[in-house]
Design an enzyme around this catalytic site. Structure first.
Site, PDB file in Angstrom:
ATOM      1  N   LYS A 191     -23.415   0.240 -26.914  1.00  0.00           N
ATOM      2  CA  LYS A 191     -24.196   0.023 -25.687  1.00  0.00           C
ATOM      3  C   LYS A 191     -23.541  -1.036 -24.804  1.00  0.00           C
ATOM      4  CE  LYS A 191     -27.588  -2.575 -24.424  1.00  0.00           C
ATOM      5  NZ  LYS A 191     -27.164  -2.769 -23.021  1.00  0.00           N
ATOM      6  N   GLU A 266     -20.956 -12.692 -31.838  1.00  0.00           N
ATOM      7  CA  GLU A 266     -20.054 -13.589 -31.115  1.00  0.00           C
ATOM      8  C   GLU A 266     -20.846 -14.044 -29.910  1.00  0.00           C
ATOM      9  OE1 GLU A 266     -17.973 -14.932 -28.437  1.00  0.00           O
ATOM     10  OE2 GLU A 266     -16.828 -13.063 -28.342  1.00  0.00           O
ATOM     11  N   CYS A 300     -16.595 -16.718 -22.933  1.00  0.00           N
ATOM     12  CA  CYS A 300     -17.385 -17.344 -24.002  1.00  0.00           C
ATOM     13  C   CYS A 300     -16.632 -18.532 -24.600  1.00  0.00           C
ATOM     14  CB  CYS A 300     -17.756 -16.331 -25.063  1.00  0.00           C
ATOM     15  SG  CYS A 300     -16.377 -15.381 -25.651  1.00  0.00           S
ATOM     16  N   GLU A 401     -24.231 -24.097 -21.863  1.00  0.00           N
ATOM     17  CA  GLU A 401     -23.207 -23.146 -21.416  1.00  0.00           C
ATOM     18  C   GLU A 401     -23.548 -22.695 -20.001  1.00  0.00           C
ATOM     19  OE1 GLU A 401     -23.111 -19.171 -23.242  1.00  0.00           O
ATOM     20  OE2 GLU A 401     -20.947 -19.398 -23.386  1.00  0.00           O
TER      21      GLU A 401
HETATM   22  P1  NAD Z   1     -27.193 -11.070 -23.061  1.00  0.00           P
HETATM   23  O1  NAD Z   1     -26.905 -11.685 -24.353  1.00  0.00           O
HETATM   24  O2  NAD Z   1     -28.642 -10.954 -22.677  1.00  0.00           O
HETATM   25  O3  NAD Z   1     -26.582  -9.578 -22.985  1.00  0.00           O
HETATM   26  C1  NAD Z   1     -25.500  -9.138 -23.765  1.00  0.00           C
HETATM   27  C2  NAD Z   1     -25.795  -7.730 -24.278  1.00  0.00           C
HETATM   28  O4  NAD Z   1     -26.965  -7.763 -25.091  1.00  0.00           O
HETATM   29  C3  NAD Z   1     -26.081  -6.709 -23.180  1.00  0.00           C
HETATM   30  O5  NAD Z   1     -25.540  -5.446 -23.560  1.00  0.00           O
HETATM   31  C4  NAD Z   1     -27.592  -6.625 -23.173  1.00  0.00           C
HETATM   32  O6  NAD Z   1     -28.083  -5.386 -22.704  1.00  0.00           O
HETATM   33  C5  NAD Z   1     -27.906  -6.787 -24.648  1.00  0.00           C
HETATM   34  N1  NAD Z   1     -29.243  -7.288 -24.916  1.00  0.00           N
HETATM   35  C6  NAD Z   1     -29.987  -8.152 -24.168  1.00  0.00           C
HETATM   36  N2  NAD Z   1     -31.176  -8.366 -24.756  1.00  0.00           N
HETATM   37  C7  NAD Z   1     -31.204  -7.627 -25.890  1.00  0.00           C
HETATM   38  C8  NAD Z   1     -32.152  -7.441 -26.919  1.00  0.00           C
HETATM   39  N3  NAD Z   1     -33.349  -8.049 -26.902  1.00  0.00           N
HETATM   40  N4  NAD Z   1     -31.848  -6.626 -27.944  1.00  0.00           N
HETATM   41  C9  NAD Z   1     -30.651  -6.023 -27.997  1.00  0.00           C
HETATM   42  N5  NAD Z   1     -29.703  -6.141 -27.032  1.00  0.00           N
HETATM   43  C10 NAD Z   1     -29.973  -6.950 -25.994  1.00  0.00           C
HETATM   44  O7  NAD Z   1     -26.406 -11.830 -21.991  1.00  0.00           O
HETATM   45  P2  NAD Z   1     -26.704 -11.888 -20.420  1.00  0.00           P
HETATM   46  O8  NAD Z   1     -28.173 -12.004 -20.115  1.00  0.00           O
HETATM   47  O9  NAD Z   1     -26.022 -10.734 -19.833  1.00  0.00           O
HETATM   48  O10 NAD Z   1     -26.054 -13.275 -20.068  1.00  0.00           O
HETATM   49  C11 NAD Z   1     -26.803 -14.466 -20.279  1.00  0.00           C
HETATM   50  C12 NAD Z   1     -25.943 -15.561 -20.806  1.00  0.00           C
HETATM   51  O11 NAD Z   1     -25.277 -15.129 -21.980  1.00  0.00           O
HETATM   52  C13 NAD Z   1     -24.791 -15.968 -19.903  1.00  0.00           C
HETATM   53  O12 NAD Z   1     -25.175 -16.869 -18.955  1.00  0.00           O
HETATM   54  C14 NAD Z   1     -23.848 -16.566 -20.871  1.00  0.00           C
HETATM   55  O13 NAD Z   1     -24.196 -17.885 -21.134  1.00  0.00           O
HETATM   56  C15 NAD Z   1     -24.045 -15.755 -22.115  1.00  0.00           C
HETATM   57  N6  NAD Z   1     -23.024 -14.726 -22.315  1.00  0.00           N
HETATM   58  C16 NAD Z   1     -22.101 -14.956 -23.274  1.00  0.00           C
HETATM   59  C17 NAD Z   1     -21.119 -14.011 -23.500  1.00  0.00           C
HETATM   60  C18 NAD Z   1     -20.082 -14.214 -24.545  1.00  0.00           C
HETATM   61  O14 NAD Z   1     -19.055 -13.574 -24.513  1.00  0.00           O
HETATM   62  N7  NAD Z   1     -20.301 -15.077 -25.517  1.00  0.00           N
HETATM   63  C19 NAD Z   1     -21.073 -12.844 -22.756  1.00  0.00           C
HETATM   64  C20 NAD Z   1     -22.057 -12.627 -21.791  1.00  0.00           C
HETATM   65  C21 NAD Z   1     -23.034 -13.581 -21.596  1.00  0.00           C
END
Ligand code: NAD
Length: 501
Positions: A191, A266, A300, A401
């Site tokens: 996904k 991660e 990240c 972050e």
């Molecule tokens: P997120 O963690 O919400 O999203 C990442 C993935 O998880 C997406 O595919 C999303 O659809 C999915 N997801 C979200 N909620 C979920 C749930 N309850 N169950 C299963 N899957 C779920 O990240 P975001 O909201 O897009 O970004 C928010 C913060 O996350 C950013 O500000 C940043 O700090 C961090 N981030 C970190 C990385 C990294 O590489 N470590 C990458 C993106 C974002």
């Protein structure tokens, strides 16, 4: 079965035909409940395309499809070298179609096109080739048990793996996860982030063209709380791999507990970069700038806390500021001179500006940037590269972050002080040490709590080397041999050579 195809013309004039359905069993289908996700160009806030959004109903179908593919002789009984061949073929197709892939990736995510092409897509090709080469080298062991027995181990695939990826490196994160999962003989439901659904759909067509049997790879765009949660909860999925925020990682871990899925996470980071007075200052400045400002600061493992020895603190700040001004060009995603595009979304843009505001209010010294950098149209989620110094450890901008082009710089007194400050974070993803004292560098590599330590560089990871976090930056490793091992389970077989009870 539906053909859900859209003709797109990218800002660089490239015409691309894109299938926008759910990819299951090598076919394109509509989402059962008819949901759609609109992909927005973060540079001008206009809709690029709408794609089908999966819900739990679709995830159930995808799991059955992936389970059936596991038993299908053409996948289950495939010689491991053939799996390597298919991955190799996929990497060749990615290379052949790299311009379309990079166009979609840049358009959808806002990263400069040249970066999408020369860094992201190039890394996808390398990563797929690396795991292609590993497919027939994941051997078990023979364990000598004396005269009357021996045992051997077999590395078996988990079965159906769920993979949930973020928006900062969509294609690259897909390659990091698909490569080892497929090399080990698993089937996959992947996904993408709802913010970047496009390039991965193009990749799905290449997966089919490479010759992967139907149902081996299933790609479902969808919302995190709906499709993502259905994947994390599903009893038919044996392993879950996630990259994204620590908060979501925590939720996924809880959901994965329902059937004790194997898990790799991660998550976030607030990685330190240490500069000692004996460092090659020019190199330290250049790497420090790349380490936080590349990919719009949405990395990240971005080295977002710079700790500088007091004797060279002001010198470093001046050089870092000058280099950032000279090399940063915020602007049009498809312009050859752009080094920094827009942030991914309005909410990320506002969140980052909120952090900048809090830094100013809490008394940090703003050295550069500090505001929006919208284009002529007044649209787009652009932010100036921002440098804060004289930051204290109680400030939000030091602790949290930010995930944007914002860096904090602090002084340190001694080596012990530097290590103490470096480890003062709930995160432990990565770190950098700049010094010409090789003994000190290795000593600090042991003392800093992070999954990666770069000595005299920052964020120059590659597919060969394991990547992952300590503390709240994650569980498990991706890439390298460890990344391969994370997609198989060890079975032990005991063989009696005539042992009698
Ligand atoms: P997120 O963690 O919400 O999203 C990442 C993935 O998880 C997406 O595919 C999303 O659809 C999915 N997801 C979200 N909620 C979920 C749930 N309850 N169950 C299963 N899957 C779920 O990240 P975001 O909201 O897009 O970004 C928010 C913060 O996350 C950013 O500000 C940043 O700090 C961090 N981030 C970190 C990385 C990294 O590489 N470590 C990458 C993106 C974002």
């Amino acid at each position: 079965m539906a053909s859900i195809s859209q003709e797109l013309t990218a800002p660089n004039g490239r015409k691309i035909t894109l299938q926008t359905g759910l990819f299951m069993s090598n076919e394109w289908v509509c989402a059962a409940e008819g949901g759609l996700i609109e992909s927005i160009n973060p540079a001008d806030e206009r809709v690029i395309a709408s794609v089908q959004a999966a819900t739990k109903v679709d995830v159930d179908v995808a799991v059955r499809t992936a389970q059936a593919a596991l038993k299908h002789p053409s996948w289950a009984d495939l010689h491991p070298s053939k799996r390597g061949y298919l991955l190799r073929r996929l990497s060749d197709l990615v290379e052949e179609h790299s311009v379309d892939l990079a166009t979609l990736e840049a358009w959808d995510s806002g990263k400069p096109y040249s970066v999408a092409l020369n860094e992201d897509v190039a890394e996808v090709i390398n990563c797929l080739r690396y795991f292609a080469g590993f497919a027939d080298k994941a051997h078990g062991q023979i364990i000598d048990g004396g005269a009357s027995k021996f045992a051997y181990t077999i590395r078996e695939p988990f079965g159906v793996c769920g993979q949930i990826i973020p928006w900062n490196y969509p294609l690259m994160m897909a390659a990091w996860k698909l490569g080892p999962a497929l090399a080990c003989g698993n089937t996959v439901i992947l996904k993408p982030s709802e913010l970047t659904p496009l390039a991965i759909l193009y990749l799905a067509e290449l997966i089919k063209a490479a010759g992967f049997p139907p149902g081996v790879v299933n790609i479902l765009n969808g919302h995190g709380r709906e499709a993502g949660a259905a994947i994390a909860n599903h009893p038919g999925i044996r392993k879950i791999a996630f990259t994204g925020s620590t908060a979501t990682g925590r939720e996924i871990m809880k959901m994965a507990a329902s059937n004790l899925k194997a898990i790799t996470l991660e998550t976030g980071g607030k990685s330190p970069l240490l500069v000692f007075k004996d460092a090659d200052m020019e190199q330290a400045v250049k790497w420090a700038q790349t380490g936080i400002m590349s990919n719009q600061g949405q990395i990240c493992s971005g080295t977002s806390r710079i700790l500088v020895e007091k004797a060279v603190y002001e010198q470093f700040i001046d050089a870092f500021k000058t280099f950032t001004i000279e090399t940063s060009k915020v602007g049009d995603t498809f312009s050859e001179t752009t080094s920094q595009g827009p942030q991914i979304s309005k909410s990320q843009y506002e969140r980052i500006l909120g952090y900048i505001d809090s830094g100013v209010k809490q008394g940090a010294r703003l050295v550069l940037g500090g505001s929006s950098a919208r284009g002529h149209s007044g649209k787009g989620f652009f932010i100036q590269p921002t440098i804060f110094c004289d930051v204290t450890r109680d400030m939000e901008i030091y602790r949290e972050e930010i995930f944007g082009p914002v860096v904090v710089i602090l002084p340190f007194d001694t080596e012990n002080d530097a290590v103490e400050k470096a480890n003062d974070s709930p995160y432990g993803l990565a770190s950098s040490v700049f010094s010409q004292d090789i003994t000190r560098c290795h000593r600090l590599a042991k003392q800093i709590d992070s999954g990666t330590v770069w000595i005299n560089s920052s964020n120059d990871s590659d597919s060969l080397t394991p990547f992952g976090g300590m503390k709240q930056s994650g569980i498990g490793r991706e890439l390298g041999q460890a990344g391969m091992e994370a997609y198989s389970v060890i079975k032990a077989v005991h063989v009696s050579l005539g042992a009698k009870l």
